[in-house]
Design a protein around this motif. Structure first.
Motif, short mmCIF file in Angstrom:
data_model
loop_
_atom_site.label_atom_id
_atom_site.label_comp_id
_atom_site.label_asym_id
_atom_site.label_seq_id
_atom_site.Cartn_x
_atom_site.Cartn_y
_atom_site.Cartn_z
N PRO A 275 1.03 -1.36 -0.05
CA PRO A 275 0.05 -0.06 0.14
C PRO A 275 0.81 1.24 -0.02
O PRO A 275 0.33 2.43 -0.43
CB PRO A 275 -0.89 -0.04 1.24
N SER A 276 2.16 1.13 0.37
CA SER A 276 3.15 2.61 0.40
C SER A 276 4.31 1.73 0.25
O SER A 276 4.73 0.88 0.49
CB SER A 276 2.85 3.09 1.97
N PRO A 277 5.23 2.89 0.00
CA PRO A 277 6.74 2.60 -0.26
C PRO A 277 7.37 2.12 0.96
O PRO A 277 8.18 1.08 0.89
CB PRO A 277 7.26 3.92 -0.59
N ARG A 278 6.74 2.55 2.22
CA ARG A 278 7.52 2.02 3.38
C ARG A 278 7.14 0.52 3.68
O ARG A 278 7.79 -0.13 4.66
CB ARG A 278 7.28 2.85 4.80
N ARG A 279 6.28 -0.03 2.96
CA ARG A 279 5.85 -1.56 3.31
C ARG A 279 6.35 -2.37 2.15
O ARG A 279 5.94 -3.47 2.14
CB ARG A 279 4.30 -1.57 3.32
N LEU A 280 7.03 -1.96 1.29
CA LEU A 280 7.68 -2.61 0.37
C LEU A 280 8.55 -3.88 0.91
O LEU A 280 8.52 -5.11 0.37
CB LEU A 280 8.70 -1.96 -0.64
N PRO A 281 9.41 -3.57 1.85
CA PRO A 281 10.22 -4.40 2.59
C PRO A 281 9.09 -5.73 3.26
O PRO A 281 9.65 -7.07 3.06
CB PRO A 281 11.05 -3.86 3.66
N GLU A 282 8.07 -5.32 3.77
CA GLU A 282 7.01 -6.33 4.08
C GLU A 282 6.73 -7.35 2.93
O GLU A 282 6.28 -8.40 2.94
CB GLU A 282 5.86 -5.68 4.69
N ALA A 283 6.41 -6.64 1.92
CA ALA A 283 5.93 -7.31 0.55
C ALA A 283 6.98 -8.11 0.13
O ALA A 283 6.64 -9.30 -0.22
CB ALA A 283 5.58 -6.25 -0.46
N ALA A 284 8.33 -7.80 0.25
CA ALA A 284 9.24 -8.75 -0.33
C ALA A 284 9.38 -10.02 0.56
O ALA A 284 9.61 -10.82 0.18
CB ALA A 284 10.63 -7.81 -0.32
N ALA A 285 9.17 -9.73 1.84
CA ALA A 285 9.55 -10.74 2.86
C ALA A 285 8.22 -11.62 2.72
O ALA A 285 8.48 -12.82 2.69
CB ALA A 285 9.56 -10.01 4.13
N PHE A 286 7.04 -11.09 2.47
CA PHE A 286 5.97 -11.98 2.19
C PHE A 286 6.14 -12.88 0.82
O PHE A 286 5.75 -13.80 0.99
CB PHE A 286 4.81 -11.05 1.87
N ALA A 287 6.73 -12.32 0.10
CA ALA A 287 6.99 -13.08 -1.22
C ALA A 287 7.86 -14.20 -0.89
O ALA A 287 7.69 -15.45 -1.43
CB ALA A 287 7.70 -12.40 -2.44
N ARG A 288 8.93 -14.15 -0.06
CA ARG A 288 9.96 -15.13 0.32
C ARG A 288 9.22 -16.05 1.14
O ARG A 288 9.53 -17.34 0.94
CB ARG A 288 11.04 -14.44 1.00
N GLU A 289 8.29 -15.76 1.66
CA GLU A 289 7.56 -16.66 2.92
C GLU A 289 6.68 -17.52 1.74
O GLU A 289 6.34 -18.48 2.38
CB GLU A 289 6.76 -15.87 3.81
N ARG A 290 6.22 -17.12 0.72
CA ARG A 290 5.34 -17.87 -0.05
C ARG A 290 5.91 -18.33 -1.15
O ARG A 290 5.30 -18.46 -2.40
CB ARG A 290 4.25 -16.72 -0.60
N ALA A 291 7.28 -18.87 -1.15
CA ALA A 291 8.09 -19.18 -2.16
C ALA A 291 7.40 -20.70 -2.83
O ALA A 291 7.28 -20.82 -4.00
CB ALA A 291 9.45 -19.73 -1.54
N GLY A 292 6.75 -21.49 -1.85
CA GLY A 292 5.86 -22.69 -2.49
C GLY A 292 4.67 -22.23 -3.34
O GLY A 292 4.61 -22.84 -4.29
N TRP A 293 4.14 -21.24 -2.93
CA TRP A 293 3.00 -20.93 -3.70
C TRP A 293 3.26 -20.31 -5.08
O TRP A 293 2.91 -20.64 -5.82
CB TRP A 293 2.23 -19.83 -2.95
#
Length: 245
Positions: free
Chosen positions: A48-66
Motif C-alpha cells: 500500500p505504500s513505499p515503506r511497506r515494500l520490505p514487508e511485501a518482499a518478505a511476504f514473497a519469500r515466505e510464499r516461495a512454495g505458492w
C-alpha cells in the motif's frame, strides 16, 4: 537488509523460487498481496505504500512454495521452429525453412498459409515474427479503419508493438483530429473475432477515453456482447505471450 544496498523502490525485482517478483506500490491497496501476472510470466508483490515494500518482499519469500506452484501453471514457452503450425487470426500457418528472405505465402488449394525463413534458433524466430507482425499491421489497420468509420472518427495512425501489459492502447488526437492506436502483434495469434474486438475497443476510445457506460455502449454497438472476448484473452493471453520466447 535490501539486496540493492538501498531502500526498496517501486518496480524493483527480486528472484524467489526461480521466478521474477516485481515490487509494486498501489496506494489504493489495503494490504500486502501477491498475484501471478500470467502475460508477464512474473509475480507481482503489491504494497500500500513505499515503506511497506520490505514487508511485501518478505511476504514473497515466505510464499516461495505458492510462487513455485503458480509459475508451474504457466504454459510452456513455445519457440518458433520449422514444422510448427500456428493459428494466425484463426487460420493455420505452417512454418518452413527456406532460402532467401522470409516470406508469407498465401494458402493455395489444400496448402495452408506458410511462412518460409532461413536460419535457426533466435534468428529464425525473429524472421517469422516479423512476417506475423506485418500481417497483424495489415489486418488491424483494416479493422481500425472499419470501426473508426462506423464511429465517425478520423482514421488514427496504427502501429504494432510487443507490449506485455496491454493488447492495445489509444491516444485520441486533439480537437477531433486523427489520433493513434497501438496493438500488440500477438493479437495475430488469437482468433480473428477476438483481435477484432480489441480493434473495436480501441476505436471506441477515440470517442471516450475511459471505461464508462458510454464507452461500453459504443463497444456493444460495434461487436455485441464483448464479455466472451475479454474472457478468452484472460484465459489464453499467457499462451500467446509464450510463443516465440
Amino acid at each position: 537488509m535490501s539486496p540493492f544496498g538501498r531502500a526498496l523502490a517501486d518496480g524493483d525485482r527480486l528472484e524467489v523460487a526461480g521466478a521474477v517478483v516485481t515490487l509494486k506500490v498501489n496506494r489504493r491497496a489495503r494490504r500486502v498481496s501477491l498475484r501471478l501476472d500470467r502475460t508477464g510470466r512474473q509475480i507481482v508483490a503489491t504494497a500500500p505504500s513505499p515503506r511497506r515494500l520490505p514487508e511485501a518482499a518478505a511476504f514473497a519469500r515466505e510464499r516461495a512454495g505458492w510462487i513455485a506452484e503458480r509459475m508451474a501453471e504457466l504454459p510452456d514457452r513455445s519457440p518458433a521452429q520449422p514444422g510448427m503450425t500456428l493459428q494466425v487470426f484463426g487460420e493455420p500457418v505452417r512454418l518452413e525453412s527456406g532460402a532467401g528472405r522470409a516470406r508469407w505465402i498465401e494458402a493455395s488449394g489444400e496448402e495452408p498459409h506458410r511462412i518460409t525463413a532461413m536460419g535457426e534458433g533466435e534468428g529464425y524466430a525473429r524472421a517469422v515474427i516479423l512476417q506475423i507482425r506485418k500481417r497483424a499491421l495489415a489486418v488491424l489497420t483494416a479493422r481500425t479503419a472499419h470501426y473508426a468509420a462506423r464511429l465517425g472518427a478520423p482514421m488514427p495512425k496504427v502501429a504494432i508493438t510487443d507490449t506485455r501489459s496491454r493488447w492495445g492502447s489509444c491516444r485520441p488526437g486533439p480537437n477531433g483530429t486523427a489520433g493513434s492506436i497501438r496493438y500488440s502483434w500477438r493479437l495475430a495469434l488469437a482468433p480473428f473475432e477476438v483481435a477484432d474486438y480489441v480493434a473495436a475497443h480501441e476505436c471506441a476510445h477515440l470517442l471516450e477515453l475511459n471505461h464508462g457506460p458510454r464507452f461500453w455502449a459504443h463497444v456493444k454497438a460495434l461487436v455485441g456482447d464483448e464479455r466472451r472476448y475479454r474472457a478468452w484473452l484472460r484465459a489464453e493471453g499467457a499462451r500467446l505471450h509464450a510463443f516465440g520466447r
